[in-house]
Design an enzyme around this catalytic site. Structure first.
Site, mmCIF file in Angstrom:
data_model
loop_
_atom_site.group_PDB
_atom_site.id
_atom_site.type_symbol
_atom_site.label_atom_id
_atom_site.label_comp_id
_atom_site.label_asym_id
_atom_site.label_seq_id
_atom_site.Cartn_x
_atom_site.Cartn_y
_atom_site.Cartn_z
ATOM 1 N N ASN A 76 -114.077 28.956 61.096
ATOM 2 C CA ASN A 76 -113.086 28.983 60.366
ATOM 3 C C ASN A 76 -112.332 27.502 60.407
ATOM 4 O OD1 ASN A 76 -110.919 29.817 58.883
ATOM 5 N ND2 ASN A 76 -110.289 31.388 60.140
ATOM 6 N N HIS A 109 -106.722 46.062 62.428
ATOM 7 C CA HIS A 109 -105.583 45.298 62.800
ATOM 8 C C HIS A 109 -104.123 45.702 62.181
ATOM 9 C CE1 HIS A 109 -107.622 41.171 63.635
ATOM 10 N NE2 HIS A 109 -108.279 42.070 64.128
ATOM 11 N N ARG A 166 -105.416 47.845 66.719
ATOM 12 C CA ARG A 166 -104.798 46.673 67.376
ATOM 13 C C ARG A 166 -103.379 46.433 66.883
ATOM 14 N NH1 ARG A 166 -106.256 40.019 66.564
ATOM 15 N NH2 ARG A 166 -104.718 40.381 64.984
ATOM 16 N N TYR A 221 -98.638 34.727 65.384
ATOM 17 C CA TYR A 221 -99.861 35.044 65.104
ATOM 18 C C TYR A 221 -100.212 36.842 65.155
ATOM 19 C CZ TYR A 221 -104.694 36.746 65.785
ATOM 20 O OH TYR A 221 -105.917 37.546 65.478
ATOM 21 N N ASP A 261 -103.777 41.509 71.151
ATOM 22 C CA ASP A 261 -104.361 39.811 71.185
ATOM 23 C C ASP A 261 -103.186 39.261 71.533
ATOM 24 O OD1 ASP A 261 -105.791 37.529 71.135
ATOM 25 O OD2 ASP A 261 -106.719 37.972 69.254
ATOM 26 N N HIS A 266 -103.800 35.921 72.252
ATOM 27 C CA HIS A 266 -104.005 34.723 71.503
ATOM 28 C C HIS A 266 -103.854 33.273 72.143
ATOM 29 C CE1 HIS A 266 -105.568 32.832 67.571
ATOM 30 N NE2 HIS A 266 -105.951 34.251 67.352
ATOM 31 N N GLU A 302 -106.275 41.229 75.038
ATOM 32 C CA GLU A 302 -107.277 39.942 74.632
ATOM 33 C C GLU A 302 -106.767 38.636 74.871
ATOM 34 O OE1 GLU A 302 -108.578 40.541 70.592
ATOM 35 O OE2 GLU A 302 -109.240 38.545 70.454
ATOM 36 N N GLU A 312 -113.706 35.065 72.120
ATOM 37 C CA GLU A 312 -114.002 34.674 70.754
ATOM 38 C C GLU A 312 -114.105 33.080 70.421
ATOM 39 O OE1 GLU A 312 -110.497 36.474 69.149
ATOM 40 O OE2 GLU A 312 -109.481 34.502 68.529
ATOM 41 N N ARG A 317 -116.105 38.947 74.129
ATOM 42 C CA ARG A 317 -115.378 38.864 72.638
ATOM 43 C C ARG A 317 -116.249 37.897 71.767
ATOM 44 N NH1 ARG A 317 -113.418 41.214 69.354
ATOM 45 N NH2 ARG A 317 -111.512 39.705 68.707
ATOM 46 N N HIS A 334 -116.559 39.832 68.391
ATOM 47 C CA HIS A 334 -115.620 39.455 67.223
ATOM 48 C C HIS A 334 -115.816 39.568 65.859
ATOM 49 C CE1 HIS A 334 -112.926 35.625 65.938
ATOM 50 N NE2 HIS A 334 -112.183 36.643 66.647
ATOM 51 N N GLU A 394 -114.730 45.099 66.452
ATOM 52 C CA GLU A 394 -113.449 44.379 65.528
ATOM 53 C C GLU A 394 -113.925 44.529 64.003
ATOM 54 O OE1 GLU A 394 -112.190 40.432 65.790
ATOM 55 O OE2 GLU A 394 -110.344 40.938 65.251
ATOM 56 N N TRP A 453 -102.223 27.897 70.138
ATOM 57 C CA TRP A 453 -102.155 28.762 68.681
ATOM 58 C C TRP A 453 -102.912 29.968 69.104
ATOM 59 C CZ3 TRP A 453 -105.088 30.878 65.197
ATOM 60 C CH2 TRP A 453 -104.098 31.857 64.039
HETATM 61 O O1 EZ4 Z 1 -107.350 34.430 64.936
HETATM 62 O O2 EZ4 Z 1 -110.810 34.564 63.814
HETATM 63 O O3 EZ4 Z 1 -109.216 38.735 67.639
HETATM 64 N N1 EZ4 Z 1 -109.158 38.076 66.482
HETATM 65 C C1 EZ4 Z 1 -108.719 36.893 66.209
HETATM 66 C C2 EZ4 Z 1 -108.854 36.322 64.935
HETATM 67 C C3 EZ4 Z 1 -108.847 34.612 65.121
HETATM 68 C C4 EZ4 Z 1 -109.400 34.006 63.984
HETATM 69 C C5 EZ4 Z 1 -109.501 32.612 64.169
HETATM 70 O O4 EZ4 Z 1 -110.391 31.925 63.107
HETATM 71 O O5 EZ4 Z 1 -108.117 36.369 67.166
HETATM 72 O O6 EZ4 Z 1 -108.025 36.605 63.812
HETATM 73 CO CO CO Z 2 -108.743 37.432 69.044
#
Ligand code: EZ4
Ligand code: CO
Length: 409
Positions: free
Chosen positions: A37, A122, A147, A159, A217, A219, A243, A269, A290, A319, A346, A409
């Site tokens: 990505n 999600h 999630r 996010y 998550d 993140h 996560e 991930e 993950r 992932h 996921e 991020w």
């Molecule tokens: O932000 O795959 O758990 N899933 C995630 C995703 C990531 C994206 C980044 O390319 O954290 O949504």
């Molecule tokens: Co994630």
């Protein structure tokens, strides 16, 4: 059998995807996903410039040998671009082998260990009513694990919240990459997040009861001590997992988190080899792996990683965001069905244009995915449809704190 061609396809239905198609002298073709990505063209170039010339003339059945050759002959180890390129080759070769055998790939991986693959979706909302609606919609679609991500008072863009306005107006579920010339700037405040999140999980548990498996998550945004505090605060709400609570580079951070909380932890991930997990698995600092098949060198490498994890009762949580193509998702599903230490998968639905380009044979019934019974992966690439959607630059966002400091991020 011999490989006679390997072609890199870059297409952008809904979002960008990189696909490798390997063709043999017997007319069998295989597909592999190399999508990374926001950095798609780097993998396409790594494949076209450095890998395709090495594949021509090789025996496609020699998957382990090809994997070791691509990994070791590069001399330079690991890295997401390299490992995504190796994954694309590896999965395409497994697709070919399974087609040649006339079997769905999971049969070659040992056969089915379960009837179906539990998937989580999600749900997200800017406030509780919107979040509850989103959870109900997911339950209506059949999801049995969910999630939960929400906005946080005082933060403009967080996010994981689908309803936040996207710059290009095209968020079809939660796709964080946006088709903009520069990355979108978001804001972050960890203390505000830590105050707010437990209240959200309390409300969700009160509304939906104790049974529904809930995930979250983080993140990569917390320090170890902040993550420990959050894990503890969420214990009453019995999460399936928390996560990416800390940035992924420092495996030792998880020691500190682990000492303080029984909330199950998932990470990986952004990892791309088994080495990124060495401390995490050996010291049993996590509960779920993950990694994406697409970013970890394919099925050959993921199988070894998950077998290592199995010795420590650590399970899979492969992932599966929208930036994993239907080809990468299919590879995950065949592996999920075959391994013993499956945890959860996921699953974010792809957009309608993606489904036009990639014809898939998987099913989603009552919360369970199944890769289907087509020989190989069960995915076909419609190259004419793909050609209608040329690559479009897209970036993942980044964060700044209130004082302007760049944050994870
Ligand atoms: O932000 O795959 O758990 N899933 C995630 C995703 C990531 C994206 C980044 O390319 O954290 O949504
Ligand atoms: Co994630």
């Amino acid at each position: 059998m011999k490989i006679v061609a390997a072609d890199v396809n870059v297409t952008s239905p809904d979002r960008n995807f990189v696909t490798l198609k390997i063709t043999t002298d017997e007319g069998i073709t295989g597909l592999g996903d190399g999508t990374l990505n926001g950095r798609e063209l780097s993998v396409a170039s790594y494949l076209a410039d450095h890998v395709v010339p090495l594949l021509i003339g090789r025996d496609p059945h020699r998957i382990e040998d090809t994997w070791q050759f691509l990994y070791r002959s590069a001399y330079w180890r690991r890295g997401p671009v390299t490992m995504a390129a190796i994954a694309a080759v590896d999965v395409a070769l497994w697709d070919i082998k399974a087609k040649a055998a006339g079997m769905p790939l999971y049969q070659l991986l040992g056969g089915a260990s379960r009837a179906g693959i539990m998937a989580y979706g999600h749900a997200s909302g800017r406030d509780l009513p919107e979040l509850f609606d989103s959870i109900r919609r997911h339950l209506d679609e059949g999801f049995r694990s969910i999630r939960v991500q929400t906005s946080v008072p005082g933060i403009n863009a967080v996010y994981g919240v689908a309803a936040q306005t996207s710059v290009d107006g095209k968020r079809y579920d939660y796709e964080p990459a946006q088709r903009t010339a520069l990355p979108v700037e978001e804001d972050w405040d960890t203390r505000a997040y830590l105050r707010h999140l437990p209240t959200v999980f309390e409300a969700v548990r009160n509304e939906f009861g104790p049974e529904l498996p809930l995930l979250h998550d983080g993140h990569h945004r917390m320090t170890p001590i902040q993550a420990a505090k959050l894990g503890k605060a969420l214990e009453p709400y019995d999460l399936f997992w928390l996560e990416d609570c800390t940035p992924a580079e420092n495996q030792e951070a998880l020691r500190l988190v682990r000492q303080h909380t029984t909330t199950p932890l998932a990470i990986g991930e952004v990892f791309n080899t088994v080495w990124d997990y060495q401390t995490l698995i050996r010291e049993q600092l996590i509960d779920y792996v993950r990694s994406a098949v697409t970013h970890t060198g394919g099925i050959t490498a993921m199988r070894k990683l998950l077998d290592f994890a199995a010795q420590y009762q650590i399970k899979s949580g492969i992932h599966g965001p929208t930036d994993i193509s239907p080809v990468g998702m299919a590879a995950a599903l065949h592996l999920d069905l075959a391994i013993h230490n499956f945890g959860i998968q996921e699953y974010m639905k792809h957009g309608p244009l993606t489904d036009e380009v990639f014809r898939q044979s998987f099913t989603f019934t009552d919360g369970y995915l199944h890769p289907g019974e087509q020989p190989g992966l069960g995915v076909e690439l419609d190259e004419e449809a793909a050609a209608r959607f040329p690559y479009q630059p897209a970036y993942l966002p980044f964060n700044r704190l209130q004082d302007g400091t760049v944050h994870d991020w």
